[in-house]
Motif scaffolding. Structure first.
Motif, PDB file in Angstrom:
ATOM      1  N   TYR A  69      44.089  57.702 -13.071  1.00 19.93           N
ATOM      2  CA  TYR A  69      44.442  57.401 -11.680  1.00 19.93           C
ATOM      3  C   TYR A  69      45.860  57.932 -11.452  1.00 19.93           C
ATOM      4  O   TYR A  69      46.836  57.216 -11.608  1.00 19.93           O
ATOM      5  CB  TYR A  69      44.375  55.886 -11.465  1.00 19.93           C
ATOM      6  N   LYS A  70      45.970  59.178 -11.075  1.00 23.77           N
ATOM      7  CA  LYS A  70      47.265  59.852 -11.025  1.00 23.77           C
ATOM      8  C   LYS A  70      48.127  59.410  -9.854  1.00 23.77           C
ATOM      9  O   LYS A  70      49.332  59.170 -10.014  1.00 23.77           O
ATOM     10  CB  LYS A  70      47.077  61.370 -10.953  1.00 23.77           C
ATOM     11  N   ASN A  71      47.544  59.307  -8.652  1.00 20.16           N
ATOM     12  CA  ASN A  71      48.385  59.036  -7.491  1.00 20.16           C
ATOM     13  C   ASN A  71      47.573  58.448  -6.351  1.00 20.16           C
ATOM     14  O   ASN A  71      46.349  58.551  -6.322  1.00 20.16           O
ATOM     15  CB  ASN A  71      49.057  60.328  -7.009  1.00 20.16           C
ATOM     16  N   ARG A  72      48.294  57.818  -5.420  1.00 27.91           N
ATOM     17  CA  ARG A  72      47.688  57.310  -4.189  1.00 27.91           C
ATOM     18  C   ARG A  72      48.584  57.722  -3.027  1.00 27.91           C
ATOM     19  O   ARG A  72      49.808  57.600  -3.107  1.00 27.91           O
ATOM     20  CB  ARG A  72      47.545  55.785  -4.231  1.00 27.91           C
ATOM     21  N   PHE A  73      47.956  58.210  -1.947  1.00 33.36           N
ATOM     22  CA  PHE A  73      48.704  58.682  -0.783  1.00 33.36           C
ATOM     23  C   PHE A  73      48.350  57.803   0.413  1.00 33.36           C
ATOM     24  O   PHE A  73      47.171  57.648   0.744  1.00 33.36           O
ATOM     25  CB  PHE A  73      48.353  60.139  -0.482  1.00 33.36           C
ATOM     26  N   PRO A  74      49.351  57.224   1.073  1.00 31.89           N
ATOM     27  CA  PRO A  74      49.061  56.311   2.196  1.00 31.89           C
ATOM     28  C   PRO A  74      48.483  57.052   3.403  1.00 31.89           C
ATOM     29  O   PRO A  74      48.614  58.276   3.529  1.00 31.89           O
ATOM     30  CB  PRO A  74      50.426  55.715   2.526  1.00 31.89           C
ATOM     31  N   ALA A  75      47.868  56.305   4.304  1.00 31.15           N
ATOM     32  CA  ALA A  75      47.340  56.890   5.541  1.00 31.15           C
ATOM     33  C   ALA A  75      48.489  57.490   6.338  1.00 31.15           C
ATOM     34  O   ALA A  75      49.604  56.956   6.354  1.00 31.15           O
ATOM     35  CB  ALA A  75      46.636  55.806   6.353  1.00 31.15           C
ATOM     36  N   HIS A  76      48.228  58.620   7.035  1.00 30.47           N
ATOM     37  CA  HIS A  76      49.313  59.308   7.727  1.00 30.47           C
ATOM     38  C   HIS A  76      48.767  60.332   8.719  1.00 30.47           C
ATOM     39  O   HIS A  76      47.600  60.706   8.665  1.00 30.47           O
ATOM     40  CB  HIS A  76      50.204  60.031   6.711  1.00 30.47           C
ATOM     41  N   ARG A  77      49.639  60.775   9.624  1.00 26.29           N
ATOM     42  CA  ARG A  77      49.332  61.888  10.505  1.00 26.29           C
ATOM     43  C   ARG A  77      49.416  63.191   9.710  1.00 26.29           C
ATOM     44  O   ARG A  77      50.226  63.325   8.798  1.00 26.29           O
ATOM     45  CB  ARG A  77      50.332  61.948  11.662  1.00 26.29           C
ATOM     46  N   ALA A  78      48.581  64.139  10.066  1.00 26.72           N
ATOM     47  CA  ALA A  78      48.551  65.419   9.355  1.00 26.72           C
ATOM     48  C   ALA A  78      49.903  66.124   9.414  1.00 26.72           C
ATOM     49  O   ALA A  78      50.566  66.132  10.456  1.00 26.72           O
ATOM     50  CB  ALA A  78      47.480  66.320   9.954  1.00 26.72           C
ATOM     51  N   ASN A  79      50.303  66.704   8.297  1.00 25.37           N
ATOM     52  CA  ASN A  79      51.498  67.536   8.257  1.00 25.37           C
ATOM     53  C   ASN A  79      51.290  68.637   7.219  1.00 25.37           C
ATOM     54  O   ASN A  79      50.460  68.512   6.318  1.00 25.37           O
ATOM     55  CB  ASN A  79      52.751  66.707   7.954  1.00 25.37           C
ATOM     56  N   LEU A  80      52.041  69.719   7.354  1.00 23.10           N
ATOM     57  CA  LEU A  80      51.850  70.886   6.485  1.00 23.10           C
ATOM     58  C   LEU A  80      52.171  70.597   5.029  1.00 23.10           C
ATOM     59  O   LEU A  80      51.533  71.125   4.121  1.00 23.10           O
ATOM     60  CB  LEU A  80      52.716  72.049   6.979  1.00 23.10           C
ATOM     61  N   LYS A  81      53.150  69.743   4.783  1.00 30.59           N
ATOM     62  CA  LYS A  81      53.566  69.466   3.402  1.00 30.59           C
ATOM     63  C   LYS A  81      52.479  68.732   2.626  1.00 30.59           C
ATOM     64  O   LYS A  81      52.121  69.119   1.512  1.00 30.59           O
ATOM     65  CB  LYS A  81      54.851  68.642   3.406  1.00 30.59           C
ATOM     66  N   ASP A  82      51.940  67.669   3.224  1.00 31.59           N
ATOM     67  CA  ASP A  82      50.973  66.837   2.501  1.00 31.59           C
ATOM     68  C   ASP A  82      49.534  67.296   2.660  1.00 31.59           C
ATOM     69  O   ASP A  82      48.683  66.964   1.833  1.00 31.59           O
ATOM     70  CB  ASP A  82      51.074  65.378   2.983  1.00 31.59           C
ATOM     71  N   ASP A  83      49.233  68.039   3.711  1.00 30.07           N
ATOM     72  CA  ASP A  83      47.831  68.320   4.043  1.00 30.07           C
ATOM     73  C   ASP A  83      47.543  69.812   4.172  1.00 30.07           C
ATOM     74  O   ASP A  83      46.643  70.216   4.902  1.00 30.07           O
ATOM     75  CB  ASP A  83      47.465  67.607   5.357  1.00 30.07           C
ATOM     76  N   TYR A  84      48.302  70.618   3.441  1.00 28.24           N
ATOM     77  CA  TYR A  84      48.142  72.066   3.569  1.00 28.24           C
ATOM     78  C   TYR A  84      46.706  72.513   3.293  1.00 28.24           C
ATOM     79  O   TYR A  84      46.138  73.322   4.034  1.00 28.24           O
ATOM     80  CB  TYR A  84      49.103  72.802   2.637  1.00 28.24           C
ATOM     81  N   GLU A  85      46.085  71.990   2.226  1.00 29.63           N
ATOM     82  CA  GLU A  85      44.736  72.430   1.859  1.00 29.63           C
ATOM     83  C   GLU A  85      43.718  72.067   2.933  1.00 29.63           C
ATOM     84  O   GLU A  85      42.806  72.841   3.231  1.00 29.63           O
ATOM     85  CB  GLU A  85      44.324  71.837   0.510  1.00 29.63           C
ATOM     86  N   LYS A  86      43.864  70.883   3.521  1.00 28.84           N
ATOM     87  CA  LYS A  86      42.949  70.483   4.603  1.00 28.84           C
ATOM     88  C   LYS A  86      43.114  71.403   5.813  1.00 28.84           C
ATOM     89  O   LYS A  86      42.129  71.831   6.425  1.00 28.84           O
ATOM     90  CB  LYS A  86      43.217  69.040   5.020  1.00 28.84           C
ATOM     91  N   LEU A  87      44.350  71.659   6.164  1.00 26.95           N
ATOM     92  CA  LEU A  87      44.608  72.512   7.322  1.00 26.95           C
ATOM     93  C   LEU A  87      44.165  73.950   7.052  1.00 26.95           C
ATOM     94  O   LEU A  87      43.657  74.631   7.947  1.00 26.95           O
ATOM     95  CB  LEU A  87      46.095  72.465   7.672  1.00 26.95           C
ATOM     96  N   LYS A  88      44.336  74.405   5.826  1.00 30.41           N
ATOM     97  CA  LYS A  88      43.879  75.741   5.464  1.00 30.41           C
ATOM     98  C   LYS A  88      42.358  75.837   5.603  1.00 30.41           C
ATOM     99  O   LYS A  88      41.823  76.825   6.123  1.00 30.41           O
ATOM    100  CB  LYS A  88      44.294  76.069   4.027  1.00 30.41           C
TER     101      LYS A  88
END
Length: 463
Positions: free
Chosen positions: A405-424
């Motif tokens: 269980y490496k990491n957990r990311f809280p709920a958030h609005r999309a941004n390029l830093k955290d969500d680059y792969e999704k946006l790509k």
């Protein structure tokens, strides 16, 4: 056509494995006399789209739409269905071919997966859908052939598609700030999987059983087809008496093919081991580039001690990782037997983006979900036994894994830093949609298209 939308690229919704079975079940239900059951809403050359096709596709696409992005409209889905039928019609014109051998292999695999949902009980499956196994497989074959043709055509059209970082930024900047998607909490989870090695005694027992079956056939006490129906654990062929039909050379696993091609026509092999289990093979006919064979497959099963031994092996590996003697990702690549995750350093990936982050809803395995709920971020579990679905056969098999269980990311609005792969991924889908739109404008002039007036509002044929 409407301006490209991310959903138009959800053409993959047409690659639904089991929709025809659901429809078969619906067909069994009685409908009030005089009720309109269905109607044709579009024709593309010799291919039709039914109202029921649109309804099922719409429901599926909405349920599978990417989190945070706008769900598709019925017109979006209608346009996608229209493009798919045009892809099939154009494939016929352009001589894009999918062979029956390719389709048959996939149809048998899918049917095996479906049969496993009924515990391997074919009678129960037939009773549920009101059709024989052969009828269901024939329907699945036709559906899969169309899906594979669509897939091949789409690859041909979009084969050089790529998205640059600049295009991802441009896509992101075009989204109004108050309309940026909101993503749920996500997790980064890795695994190292090992399959229990079946002990020699169990393997010998299975091989001896097949030798016994072979001797009965040779002595005239039994028929190969009846023995296959009774003993074979290959649900895709047992109902045909083990007959696999003609296979192109290179299509079967090497161990099976090598043994089959050494036989004379009518001859039966000794037990042959492959990744699927042990086969008793009979060669029926041999041609220059293909051969027809049938088999009886029996799979050795790991014992509790086999599973315990594998657990001890993984716990030893866990100690090495905990002592920093080896990194988790390196251990996963070297030791894990789950190819879907090992090549990615053991980490699960989001199927829509390829990123190493999953929303909790994409953790389809409930046992995995509840196990993570008991773990702290940054920790590695002890060896855990579980049932894994074999991707080739659809059957459940015992396996053992370590979870990280490496990491957990809280709920958030999309941004390029955290969500680059999704946006790509979203930008790529939009670009693919635009390419398909342009292709559609040209291709529609080469085929006959007729749309029901009720769907004129979708403007599907407008540039």
């Amino acid at each position: 056509m409407n301006s490209p939308k991310t959903v138009l690229t959800l053409l993959s919704f047409c690659l639904l494995s089991f929709s025809l079975f659901a429809q078969s079940k619906e067909d069994k239900q009685e409908k009030p006399e005089g009720q309109v059951l269905d109607k044709i809403i579009a024709k593309v050359d010799n291919y039709i789209i039914l109202e029921s096709d649109l309804q099922k596709a719409y429901v599926d696409a909405v349920s599978q739409s990417q989190e945070g992005f706008e769900a598709p409209s019925r017109c979006d889905i209608f346009e996608s269905l229209l493009i798919n039928k045009l892809l099939v019609a154009k494939a016929e014109i352009d001589s894009v071919i999918v062979t029956d051998a390719e389709v048959m292999l996939e149809a048998d695999r899918r049917f095996s997966m479906i049969l496993q949902q009924f515990g391997g009980d074919e009678d129960m499956l037939v009773e549920t859908y009101g059709k024989t196994a052969e009828q269901l497989k024939a329907e699945l074959h036709d559906k899969l052939k169309e899906q594979q043709i669509i897939s091949k055509m789409r690859k041909n059209i979009t084969q050089n598609l790529a998205v640059s970082p600049a295009e991802v930024r441009e896509f992101y900047n075009q989204i109004p700030k108050d309309s940026l998607p909101f993503f749920s909490a996500e997790v980064a989870v890795g695994q190292i999987v090992k399959k229990p090695e079946v002990n020699r005694e169990e393997k010998d027992r299975v091989a001896d059983k097949l030798r016994e079956i072979k001797q009965k056939i040779l002595d005239g006490e039994a028929d190969f087809a009846k023995m296959a129906l009774r003993y074979s654990e290959d649900p895709g062929s047992k109902t045909r008496g083990g007959d696999l039909g003609f296979s192109q050379k290179g299509a079967m696993v090497p161990e099976y093919e090598a043994a089959a091609l050494k036989l004379r026509e009518g001859e039966i092999s000794e037990p042959v081991e492959s990744d699927f289990g042990y086969h008793l093979i009979q060669l029926l006919e041999k041609r220059s580039d293909s051969y027809n064979s049938r088999h009886i497959l029996i799979k050795p099963k790991p014992t509790k001690e086999d599973i315990k031994r594998t657990e001890r092996e993984l716990d030893s590996l866990r100690n090495l990782i905990a002592l920093d003697s080896i990194e988790f990702s390196k251990a996963a690549k070297e030791y894990s037997e789950d190819r879907n995750t090992s090549d990615n350093g053991g980490f699960f990936t989001d199927p829509t983006t390829g990123a190493n982050r999953l929303t909790l809803r994409t953790l389809e395995d409930p046992i995995l979900y509840f196990t993570l709920d008991t773990m702290k971020v940054g920790t590695l579990s002890h060896a855990i036994s579980y049932e894994e679905q074999n991707q080739r056969t659809g059957e459940s098999e015992p396996a053992v894994r370590l979870l990280y269980y490496k990491n957990r990311f809280p709920a958030h609005r999309a941004n390029l830093k955290d969500d680059y792969e999704k946006l790509k991924a979203a930008a790529k889908k939009k670009k693919e949609s635009e390419i398909l739109d342009e292709w559609f404008k040209l291709a529609k002039e080469e085929v006959y298209i007729d749309i029901d007036p009720a769907y004129d509002r979708c403007n599907a044929l407008e540039d």
